[in-house]
Design a protein around this motif. Structure first.
Motif, PDB file in Angstrom:
ATOM      1  N   ARG A 175      -4.633   9.371  -6.979  1.00 29.84           N
ATOM      2  CA  ARG A 175      -3.306   9.400  -6.894  1.00 29.84           C
ATOM      3  C   ARG A 175      -2.745   8.048  -6.655  1.00 29.84           C
ATOM      4  N   VAL A 176      -1.600   7.807  -7.060  1.00 31.41           N
ATOM      5  CA  VAL A 176      -0.855   6.508  -7.439  1.00 31.41           C
ATOM      6  C   VAL A 176       0.435   6.458  -6.581  1.00 31.41           C
ATOM      7  N   ALA A 177       0.805   5.586  -5.893  1.00 28.36           N
ATOM      8  CA  ALA A 177       2.127   5.344  -5.429  1.00 28.36           C
ATOM      9  C   ALA A 177       2.627   3.888  -5.884  1.00 28.36           C
ATOM     10  N   VAL A 178       3.582   3.815  -6.640  1.00 31.03           N
ATOM     11  CA  VAL A 178       4.046   2.630  -7.187  1.00 31.03           C
ATOM     12  C   VAL A 178       5.276   1.869  -6.152  1.00 31.03           C
ATOM     13  N   MET A 179       5.347   0.790  -5.674  1.00 36.37           N
ATOM     14  CA  MET A 179       6.060   0.271  -4.822  1.00 36.37           C
ATOM     15  C   MET A 179       7.068  -0.755  -5.200  1.00 36.37           C
ATOM     16  N   TYR A 180       8.254  -0.631  -5.088  1.00 38.10           N
ATOM     17  CA  TYR A 180       9.024  -1.725  -5.443  1.00 38.10           C
ATOM     18  C   TYR A 180      10.217  -2.294  -4.724  1.00 38.10           C
ATOM     19  N   ALA A 181      10.236  -3.286  -4.312  1.00 36.47           N
ATOM     20  CA  ALA A 181      11.203  -3.776  -3.109  1.00 36.47           C
ATOM     21  C   ALA A 181      11.399  -2.895  -1.867  1.00 36.47           C
ATOM     22  N   GLY A 182      10.343  -2.531  -1.267  1.00 36.92           N
ATOM     23  CA  GLY A 182      10.338  -1.661  -0.257  1.00 36.92           C
ATOM     24  C   GLY A 182      10.320  -0.297  -0.274  1.00 36.92           C
ATOM     25  N   ARG A 183      10.731   0.259  -1.448  1.00 35.93           N
ATOM     26  CA  ARG A 183      10.722   1.716  -1.941  1.00 35.93           C
ATOM     27  C   ARG A 183       9.669   2.007  -2.946  1.00 35.93           C
ATOM     28  N   ILE A 184       9.149   3.463  -2.771  1.00 34.04           N
ATOM     29  CA  ILE A 184       8.303   4.123  -3.484  1.00 34.04           C
ATOM     30  C   ILE A 184       9.132   4.513  -4.800  1.00 34.04           C
ATOM     31  N   VAL A 185       8.843   4.072  -6.290  1.00 32.52           N
ATOM     32  CA  VAL A 185       9.623   4.353  -7.109  1.00 32.52           C
ATOM     33  C   VAL A 185       9.007   5.541  -8.030  1.00 32.52           C
ATOM     34  N   GLU A 186       7.668   5.725  -7.874  1.00 32.91           N
ATOM     35  CA  GLU A 186       7.030   6.723  -8.549  1.00 32.91           C
ATOM     36  C   GLU A 186       5.677   6.971  -7.950  1.00 32.91           C
ATOM     37  N   GLN A 187       5.456   8.268  -7.980  1.00 34.30           N
ATOM     38  CA  GLN A 187       4.280   8.653  -7.274  1.00 34.30           C
ATOM     39  C   GLN A 187       3.587   9.877  -8.098  1.00 34.30           C
ATOM     40  N   GLY A 188       2.390   9.795  -8.140  1.00 36.28           N
ATOM     41  CA  GLY A 188       1.719  11.029  -8.907  1.00 36.28           C
ATOM     42  C   GLY A 188       0.054  10.903  -9.153  1.00 36.28           C
ATOM     43  N   PRO A 189      -0.364  11.874  -9.724  1.00 40.96           N
ATOM     44  CA  PRO A 189      -1.549  11.846 -10.016  1.00 40.96           C
ATOM     45  C   PRO A 189      -1.976  10.648 -10.889  1.00 40.96           C
ATOM     46  N   VAL A 190      -3.311   9.976 -10.853  1.00 40.28           N
ATOM     47  CA  VAL A 190      -3.613   8.754 -11.679  1.00 40.28           C
ATOM     48  C   VAL A 190      -3.444   9.069 -13.191  1.00 40.28           C
ATOM     49  N   ARG A 191      -3.963  10.224 -13.695  1.00 36.37           N
ATOM     50  CA  ARG A 191      -3.898  10.258 -14.918  1.00 36.37           C
ATOM     51  C   ARG A 191      -2.462  10.369 -15.721  1.00 36.37           C
ATOM     52  N   ASP A 192      -1.427  11.085 -14.644  1.00 37.90           N
ATOM     53  CA  ASP A 192      -0.033  11.285 -15.091  1.00 37.90           C
ATOM     54  C   ASP A 192       0.629   9.569 -15.089  1.00 37.90           C
ATOM     55  N   ILE A 193       0.199   8.947 -13.959  1.00 39.01           N
ATOM     56  CA  ILE A 193       0.784   7.540 -14.187  1.00 39.01           C
ATOM     57  C   ILE A 193       0.431   6.689 -15.195  1.00 39.01           C
ATOM     58  N   PHE A 194      -1.071   6.839 -15.489  1.00 39.06           N
ATOM     59  CA  PHE A 194      -1.065   6.034 -16.650  1.00 39.06           C
ATOM     60  C   PHE A 194      -1.102   6.697 -18.131  1.00 39.06           C
ATOM     61  N   ARG A 195      -1.019   7.976 -18.143  1.00 39.79           N
ATOM     62  CA  ARG A 195      -0.648   8.679 -19.439  1.00 39.79           C
ATOM     63  C   ARG A 195       0.823   8.742 -19.709  1.00 39.79           C
ATOM     64  N   LYS A 196       1.590   9.160 -18.628  1.00 39.29           N
ATOM     65  CA  LYS A 196       3.119   9.291 -19.032  1.00 39.29           C
ATOM     66  C   LYS A 196       3.871   8.573 -17.705  1.00 39.29           C
ATOM     67  N   PRO A 197       3.527   7.578 -17.621  1.00 37.67           N
ATOM     68  CA  PRO A 197       4.407   6.666 -16.622  1.00 37.67           C
ATOM     69  C   PRO A 197       5.948   6.954 -16.806  1.00 37.67           C
ATOM     70  N   LEU A 198       6.677   7.084 -15.866  1.00 37.80           N
ATOM     71  CA  LEU A 198       8.184   7.697 -16.043  1.00 37.80           C
ATOM     72  C   LEU A 198       9.146   6.536 -15.595  1.00 37.80           C
ATOM     73  N   HIS A 199       8.768   5.491 -14.651  1.00 33.56           N
ATOM     74  CA  HIS A 199       9.666   4.723 -13.972  1.00 33.56           C
ATOM     75  C   HIS A 199       9.699   3.371 -15.038  1.00 33.56           C
ATOM     76  N   PRO A 200      10.574   2.776 -15.341  1.00 35.29           N
ATOM     77  CA  PRO A 200      10.565   1.646 -16.177  1.00 35.29           C
ATOM     78  C   PRO A 200       9.675   0.565 -15.776  1.00 35.29           C
ATOM     79  N   TYR A 201       9.570   0.515 -14.314  1.00 33.30           N
ATOM     80  CA  TYR A 201       8.673  -0.755 -13.706  1.00 33.30           C
ATOM     81  C   TYR A 201       7.462  -0.158 -13.908  1.00 33.30           C
TER      82      TYR A 201
END
Ligand SMILES: Nc1ncnc2c1ncn2[C@@H]1O[C@H](COP(=O)(O)OP(=O)(O)OP(=O)(O)O)[C@@H](O)[C@H]1O
Ligand SMILES: Nc1ncnc2c1ncn2[C@@H]1O[C@H](COP(=O)(O)OP(=O)(O)O)[C@@H](O)[C@H]1O
Ligand code: SF4
Ligand SMILES: [Mg+2]
Ligand SMILES: [Mg+2]
Lengths: 335, 292
Positions: free
Chosen positions: A225-251
């Protein structure tokens, strides 16, 4: 589903810098189960290392945890006395640092550094600890471990030092390891070897891994699973496939798009602008100044982290239908 | 005719040597040759310590090579006397690996960029200051920050300062030594795009030194792969990526991190026994050479 091994809830860490206090970690929550690898990704200064140091309570002055909880095997580390926390460091959670040269003691032989925690935690006597150190050096694929055990850190290459760090972290067979940018200082071939080693260690020792990096390539190969952090906050979190196949956050989308592809000559798709200064964060979504989809609502209040798919959440107004109703504001800072 | 031609370049360093200990020789660059056409971006890749930076430094004579030739516009730079070398250096510049240590921390950004103009006695003070402001805009820095010190800039901005300084003398050839490897992924793309923009606008020729093969594949049409001081594979990038011939190149390519969680991982470990150090480069496919 079974209890998570590590559960971080609303962790908030502040640096009381005179004049401009900085919220380096802002309401960060995630869980790691047994044998699972969570990748924590974000660019430099986004708060990844401070998160790791907060979990192990190794924060340097003027850093201080102002809120949240860190449950490890059901116990709140933030509520434990220092001597109990010390037992968890090493025996419960091993740590692999970003800079092996800074983390290893330059005047101590590597074998002694590996055995130290075994002896401190009463897991071996001196004689046994040396044998264990040699076994561990062999396990992390150091050639001629019987002689290398007596080397000092400066006698080793960068890749070998990182292997020694991994041996130190695994010495007491902790159920969990935190690896802070374990390959960032290394070149691609050595990086690939170290990642292979981490995966192998995860399987043989059955450890859970918090893998911190700014390189999505490292994450794709290693994390569940992956958590994406930006400026101190988690902006997206999900299973690794979701993050790479359908990333949701513009960052997240921007990070994936900026990786050079197979085409040649064309411009890369860069994320314009720079990470905001944590002491002077823009209001609302901190990614707004760089975001191609910015809307008016984005600069009004911090968007909430909302679940989109099972286990996949995102902090962005593009994905919260009734965003206004779910706004979660930053807690007022007490200094 | 190629703009840059490196012929049999060699650089040996002597190491150690002390009481009862024999000196040893590090063959950092061990007889390499390649040429770069005007306007192209030529890639030089290889693992840490393979001799990439040493090659770049020898080409500009920032260190003196042990032997060989470095022809620039047909003339051998290694035979130049001091004044010819000085003039030639205006035309050939280098951007360094580490944006954190390559800028003098006690100098203001403006002075760092202006320094080469002063050294080469170009323009009066007012003209130089104008030029520096123009260079700042050219590389995407805010001229309002002219008087800041390096530590007040981010890594990506520092790399832009290094670039502005390298471009101050209007060079035609720039050696970029790992210009982005110390930067975050999102900032890397910005700096690479800037390099490509500048190349078009100023008709620059680049030698691009890197260990990130994804980047090299993206921006270099031709490249050389270095291993232990030698070029082991060389030529058309697309052909090298599609059909790597040397065992080291194969290992290097297999180490590229994939961004597809489901992609099969097939790491190839280099078997040193497969490497014949004395094999000469042979043309195995049109424009694709390997030392096998
Ligand atoms: N001044 C020096 N004295 C002695 N040896 C040196 C010196 N400079 C470089 N070397 C040696 O020459 C070899 C090549 O070094 P070089 O800096 O060219 O590598 P590189 O390919 O640029 O590596 P990296 O990717 O780490 O930058 C190395 O073995 C290095 O230790
Ligand atoms: N000792 C300190 N004093 C003040 N601020 C700090 C200190 N250490 C870290 N910070 C702040 O915390 C932020 C996050 O840092 P860090 O966790 O190291 O980032 P990274 O994601 O690169 O690991 C930094 O941008 C910085 O503003
Ligand atoms: S909340 Fe708005 S500014 Fe922030 S990432 Fe989403 S669309 Fe962009
Ligand atoms: Mg860090
Ligand atoms: Mg180098």
């Amino acid at each position: 589903m079974d209890e998570p091994l590590l559960s971080v809830q609303n962790l908030t860490t502040v640096f009381d810098v005179p004049g401009h206090p900085v919220v380096a970690v802002d309401n960060v929550s995630f869980e790691i189960r047994k044998s699972e690898t969570l990748g924590l990704v974000g660019e430099s200064g986004s708060g990844k290392s401070v998160t790791a140091f907060s979990i192990l309570q190794l924060l340097q002055h003027p850093g201080r945890i102002t809120g949240g909880s860190v449950l490890f095997q059901g116990r709140d580390l933030l509520a434990l006395p220092e001597n109990e926390v010390r037992k968890i460091r090493g025996a419960g959670i091993g740590l692999i640092f970003q800079e092996p040269m800074a983390a290893l003691n330059p005047v101590m032989r590597v074998g002694a550094q590996i055995s130290e925690s075994l002896i401190v935690h009463g897991l071996a006597n001196k004689r046994e600890a040396r044998d264990r150190a040699i076994d561990l050096l062999r396990a992390v694929r150091i050639v001629e471990p019987e002689t290398r055990v007596d080397d000092y850190p400066h006698q080793l290459s960068g890749g070998m030092r990182q292997r020694v760090m991994i041996a130190v972290a695994l010495a007491c067979r902790p159920p969990m390891v935190i690896a802070d940018e374990p390959t960032t200082a290394l070149d691609v071939t050595v990086q690939a070897q170290i990642l292979e080693l981490l995966r192998e260690m995860k399987n043989t020792f059955d450890v859970s891994l918090l893998l911190i990096t700014h390189d999505l390539g490292v994450i794709a190969e290693t994390a569940d699973r992956v958590a994406v952090m930006y400026a101190g906050r988690i902006v997206e979190q999900g299973p690794v496939r979701d993050i790479f196949r359908k990333p949701l956050h513009p960052y997240t989308q921007g990070l994936l798009a900026s990786i050079p592809g197979e085409g040649t000559g064309a411009r890369l798709r860069a994320i314009e602008g720079v990470v905001p200064n944590l002491a002077t964060l823009p209001p609302g979504c901190t990614f707004a100044p760089r975001c191609p989809y910015r809307m008016e609502v984005c600069t009004t209040a911090v968007p909430a982290l909302v679940d989109i798919d099972p286990g996949h959440s995102v902090r962005c107004y593009l994905h919260s239908d009734r965003a206004e109703a779910r706004v979660m504001t930053t807690p007022v800072m007490t200094v | 005719m190629a703009l840059v031609e490196v012929r049999h370049l060699v650089k040996h360093f002597e190491r150690g040597g002390g009481f009862l200990r024999a000196k040893s020789v590090v063959r950092a660059v061990d007889d390499i040759s390649f040429s770069i056409e005007a306007g192209e971006t030529y890639g030089l890749v290889g693992e840490s310590g393979s001799g990439k930076s040493t090659t770049g430094r020898c080409m500009l004579r920032l260190i003196e090579p042990t032997s060989g030739e470095m022809r620039f516009r047909g003339e051998d730079v290694l035979s130049f006397d001091r004044s010819r070398l000085r003039a030639a250096r205006r035309d050939m510049q280098m951007v360094f690996q580490d944006p954190y240590s390559s800028l003098n921390p006690r100098m203001k950004a403006r002075d760092i960029v202006e320094e080469p103009l002063i050294i080469h006695r170009i323009g009066d003070r007012a003209e130089r200051r104008d030029k520096v402001a123009e260079l700042f805009r050219l590389v995407g820095l805010d001229p309002a920050h002219l008087l800041r010190y390096p530590h007040e800039f981010s890594g990506g901005q520092r790399q832009r300062i290094g670039l502005a300084r390298a471009l101050a003398l209007n060079p035609s050839f720039v050696i970029a030594d790992e210009p982005v490897s110390a930067l975050d992924v999102s900032i890397q793309a910005q700096v690479i795009n800037l390099l490509l923009d500048l190349q078009e606008r100023l008709e620059l020729t680049y030698l691009f030194i890197a260990h990130d093969l994804r980047l090299v594949r993206h921006i270099c049409r031709r490249m050389s792969v270095m291993y232990l001081g030698k070029i082991v594979e060389s030529g058309d990038s697309a052909s090298i990526f599609a059909h790597p011939q040397h065992p080291y190149t194969r290992a290097l390519l297999s180490a590229i991190p994939v961004t597809d969680p489901d992609a099969p991982r097939q790491r190839i470990e280099l078997d040193a026994n497969l490497v014949n150090r004395d094999a000469p480069l042979r043309e195995l496919a049109p424009g694709h050479f390997a030392a096998v």
